[in-house]
Design an enzyme around this catalytic site. Sequence first.
Site, mmCIF file in Angstrom:
data_model
loop_
_atom_site.group_PDB
_atom_site.id
_atom_site.type_symbol
_atom_site.label_atom_id
_atom_site.label_comp_id
_atom_site.label_asym_id
_atom_site.label_seq_id
_atom_site.Cartn_x
_atom_site.Cartn_y
_atom_site.Cartn_z
ATOM 1 N N ASP A 7 -2.010 -7.173 5.409
ATOM 2 C CA ASP A 7 -2.677 -7.938 6.461
ATOM 3 C C ASP A 7 -2.218 -7.385 7.806
ATOM 4 O OD1 ASP A 7 -0.118 -9.156 7.064
ATOM 5 O OD2 ASP A 7 -0.509 -10.582 5.454
ATOM 6 N N LYS A 30 -8.643 -9.727 6.080
ATOM 7 C CA LYS A 30 -9.127 -10.735 5.153
ATOM 8 C C LYS A 30 -9.392 -12.055 5.852
ATOM 9 C CE LYS A 30 -4.431 -11.777 3.829
ATOM 10 N NZ LYS A 30 -3.392 -10.868 3.505
ATOM 11 N N ARG A 32 -9.893 -16.444 4.792
ATOM 12 C CA ARG A 32 -9.649 -17.473 3.782
ATOM 13 C C ARG A 32 -10.801 -18.469 3.839
ATOM 14 N NH1 ARG A 32 -4.772 -17.123 1.400
ATOM 15 N NH2 ARG A 32 -3.166 -15.933 2.470
#
Length: 155
Positions: A7, A30, A32
């Site tokens: 990340d 990324k 969520r």
Amino acid sequence: IVSVAPDEGRAKMAVRFAEMIDAEFAIMHKTRPERDMVEVTEITGRVRDKIAIVGDDVIMTGGTLIANVKALRAQGVKGVWVFATHGVFCGGALERFQDAPIDGIVVTDTVPVNPLEVPPNMTILPVAQLLAETIMNVFADDSVSAIFGGENQLF
């Protein structure tokens, strides 16, 4: 070989590791969409036809890590190796790693892992000698950074 940050927060570590091994680096991005769910949106850097080394500080459930590995495989990496300082492996994480498309996993023994549940591709490195040297150097009022070749931080 490409050093991959799982990340944005681990980008500095991935760059430093890449410099140490004379390799390129990449960063996973990324989101969520839901609690306990990770979706890799982008990989910045060239990973195709390379062996990816993904490093992190801790592996908890393994969900994020496995999502990263799948995204790297989809981008055409030849292999994926993972390392983490602490392998907590909660919530059935070791079971998830049994069938994960990972060539190797390396963690330290800072958190006990049931040897009956360790996947065949996992290596657990002991830290006892390192801790003993550190304690001895502190007790003797010697340099602790000397243990690491004079570096105050490896990453």
